[in-house]
Write a protein that holds these residues in place. Structure first.
Motif, PDB file in Angstrom:
ATOM      1  N   ARG A 288       0.832  -1.201   0.000  1.00 25.05           N
ATOM      2  CA  ARG A 288       0.000   0.000   0.000  1.00 25.05           C
ATOM      3  C   ARG A 288       0.869   1.254   0.000  1.00 25.05           C
ATOM      4  NH1 ARG A 288      -5.525   1.271   3.153  1.00 25.05           N
ATOM      5  NH2 ARG A 288      -5.928   3.136   1.960  1.00 25.05           N
ATOM      6  N   ASP A 291       2.347   1.790  -3.310  1.00 31.25           N
ATOM      7  CA  ASP A 291       1.374   2.008  -4.361  1.00 31.25           C
ATOM      8  C   ASP A 291       0.609   3.316  -4.181  1.00 31.25           C
ATOM      9  OD1 ASP A 291       0.490   0.827  -6.722  1.00 31.25           O
ATOM     10  OD2 ASP A 291      -1.412   0.289  -5.796  1.00 31.25           O
ATOM     11  N   ALA A 292       0.884   4.017  -3.081  1.00 26.23           N
ATOM     12  CA  ALA A 292       0.114   5.234  -2.775  1.00 26.23           C
ATOM     13  C   ALA A 292       0.215   6.225  -3.930  1.00 26.23           C
ATOM     14  CB  ALA A 292       0.643   5.859  -1.493  1.00 26.23           C
ATOM     15  N   ARG A 293      -0.899   6.803  -4.260  1.00 27.21           N
ATOM     16  CA  ARG A 293      -0.869   7.787  -5.342  1.00 27.21           C
ATOM     17  C   ARG A 293      -1.683   9.009  -4.943  1.00 27.21           C
ATOM     18  NH1 ARG A 293      -3.665   4.014 -10.055  1.00 27.21           N
ATOM     19  NH2 ARG A 293      -3.556   2.098  -8.924  1.00 27.21           N
TER      20      ARG A 293
ATOM     21  N   LEU B 190      -5.477  -6.285  -1.408  1.00 27.83           N
ATOM     22  CA  LEU B 190      -5.193  -4.873  -1.713  1.00 27.83           C
ATOM     23  C   LEU B 190      -6.496  -4.074  -1.792  1.00 27.83           C
ATOM     24  CD1 LEU B 190      -2.385  -5.060  -4.439  1.00 27.83           C
ATOM     25  CD2 LEU B 190      -2.182  -4.018  -2.170  1.00 27.83           C
ATOM     26  N   GLU B 193      -8.277  -3.986   1.707  1.00 25.94           N
ATOM     27  CA  GLU B 193      -7.635  -3.087   2.657  1.00 25.94           C
ATOM     28  C   GLU B 193      -8.051  -1.645   2.388  1.00 25.94           C
ATOM     29  OE1 GLU B 193      -3.833  -1.817   2.566  1.00 25.94           O
ATOM     30  OE2 GLU B 193      -3.482  -2.002   4.727  1.00 25.94           O
ATOM     31  N   ARG B 194      -8.144  -1.313   1.106  1.00 26.61           N
ATOM     32  CA  ARG B 194      -8.548   0.064   0.776  1.00 26.61           C
ATOM     33  C   ARG B 194      -9.983   0.342   1.200  1.00 26.61           C
ATOM     34  NH1 ARG B 194      -5.396   2.791  -3.987  1.00 26.61           N
ATOM     35  NH2 ARG B 194      -3.382   1.839  -3.610  1.00 26.61           N
TER      36      ARG B 194
END
Lengths: 293, 293
Positions: A288, A291-293, B190, B193-194
């Motif tokens: 995460r 991959d943060a954007r 993924l 989690e978001r």
């Protein structure tokens, strides 16, 4: 409860009606536009078996305490739009359709504008095998009311904290693995059958799964993925080539290769200094962050 | 056995050497070109722990009764080519590399030209957890000799009928599900989690898997796929959209959607007259017949 209506009268509505009827709900009504179509006999038989009255217009739903929507997933919003004018304040609308969180939120807006209390529900299991005792997730401000009303009839409801869309999110996201495995199995068995080893291959996979709990297996896969994804990507590509050489289109496994390639890009191997972490949560947090954007 | 050599001295060779050494094999030799590279200390420690002599040239392998090749998969053929000139008649070459059946056949040709007896081996499990007791598949005309020689040291070997490449085929094809699940899990977690529901989602999947044996679960998925793939394809697309809306690239699930779309094309629903068949073998046979080219 005395009066429960349904929008749509497929497998799910039939199972719900059966559970409610057995529990003493007197009046069960279903609005099913398909009742005069090619499956008319099927709907008539189901209605007779469960004591449900089939109706031709949504108006009858206005008299129900609770309305359960169980149509085909892509019709979830259209169904809400169709029946909304017949509904009003004081009614509970239980949307059990397998659609996206965004669709649930759209349906909720349509109904809340009429004063209807909307509940987002996701079902996780097999309605065919488990009937109305299928594990159910419920979300939104009226989820607890739904659980209180339906629980006494044997429904197994887990109330999630959070807004409308959370139950749909559970249902959709678990589908990545549930529907994904279905595709992987078919693709694997097609290739294995062509190699004349379908039974050996299925046994080999079954042994791996039955040797441990799913959570342990999942933890092992995700934690080792962090360190070994690069090496395994080479193997995934060989797997894809093998499937193709056997004359089977490597469709699902190609998507798998893309996921591996994407994760390799983040180089978690260096991040974890080549040591497999203990818990999947650690890997997720690292992915995460990268991959943060 | 008295003398066993290795091409490559990674995890697999180390585990094999440990098992053989404990069983009394006196002379163990490994040709590992990486021994002078950045991981020199790792190789030296492994060699000391297992009583293996590291050598710089393949010539020493010429004196071994059996040579085990355990390199990185894409190096399997190159390794065979490199050591072949040092080997000759009377020697057994055990190729445990996870590569394609075609690569195994190519390696076999290189070695058989020297009179070496080649065995195709596929390992199904975790060398880290199970060591040399990892389940092993062996194929080719000398597979039984390999099983006879290594079985007494605790190796668990299943001899497959068939030619060189069959063991590799089992290993590769099972990988569709084994590696596929790894990608699906990461993609699912993924997204989950978001949405703040990773644990709920993993629990929900774990419950479905732990409630039954893998074979039963697989049979249910494949048999219902035959009739419900069309309806489920709509759901798979919603799953993909949900993952994307959460900011995760839907890579693995996109491949899954393609497999569903391909199978829907064959319209097994009509073929089975909308009745879910009892056994996955029936579905495979039907798909194979439709897909014949």
């Amino acid at each position: 409860m005395e009066r429960v209506g349904f929008v749509g009268f497929g497998e799910a509505a039939t199972a719900f009606a059966r559970g409610l009827g057995q529990g003493g709900v007197r009046r069960l009504v279903a609005y099913e536009p398909g009742r005069h179509g090619p499956f008319a006999a099927v709907y008539a038989r189901r209605a007779a078996e469960t004591g449900v009255t089939l109706v031709d217009r949504p108006d009858a739903l206005g008299e129900m305490e609770v309305v359960v929507s169980a149509v085909t997933p892509e019709q979830a919003v259209a169904a809400a739009r169709t029946v909304a004018p017949a509904l009003g304040a004081g009614q509970l609308y239980v949307d059990v359709n397998s659609c996206t969180p965004g669709m649930k939120q759209e349906a909720a807006r349509l109904l809340e504008a009429r004063g209807v209390r909307y509940v987002d529900v996701g079902m996780a299991g097999s309605i065919k095998l488990e009937g109305h005792r299928i594990p159910i997730y419920a979300a939104g401000p009226h989820a607890q009311e739904f659980a209180d009303r339906f629980g006494p009839y044997g429904f197994r409801i887990r109330v999630l904290g959070g807004d409308v869309g959370q139950a749909a999110a559970v249902k959709m996201i678990r589908g990545v693995v549930m529907k994904g495995m279905e595709a992987l199995l078919v693709e694997m068995l097609l290739a294995a059958e062509r190699a004349g080893i379908a039974d050996v291959v299925l046994d080999s996979v079954a042994n791996a799964y039955d040797a441990t709990t799913f959570r342990e297996h999942a933890n092992m896969l995700v934690t080792t993925h962090a360190v070994h994804a690069g090496r395994r990507l080479d193997e995934v590509r060989m797997i894809r080539d093998t499937v193709r050489e056997l004359g089977v289109e490597p469709l699902a496994i190609e998507g798998v290769a893309r996921r591996f390639a994407e994760d390799v890009r983040h180089d978690l191997k260096t991040h974890f200094q080549n040591e497999v972490p203990a818990a999947w949560e650690t890997v997720l947090a690292a992915l995460r962050a990268k991959d943060a954007r």
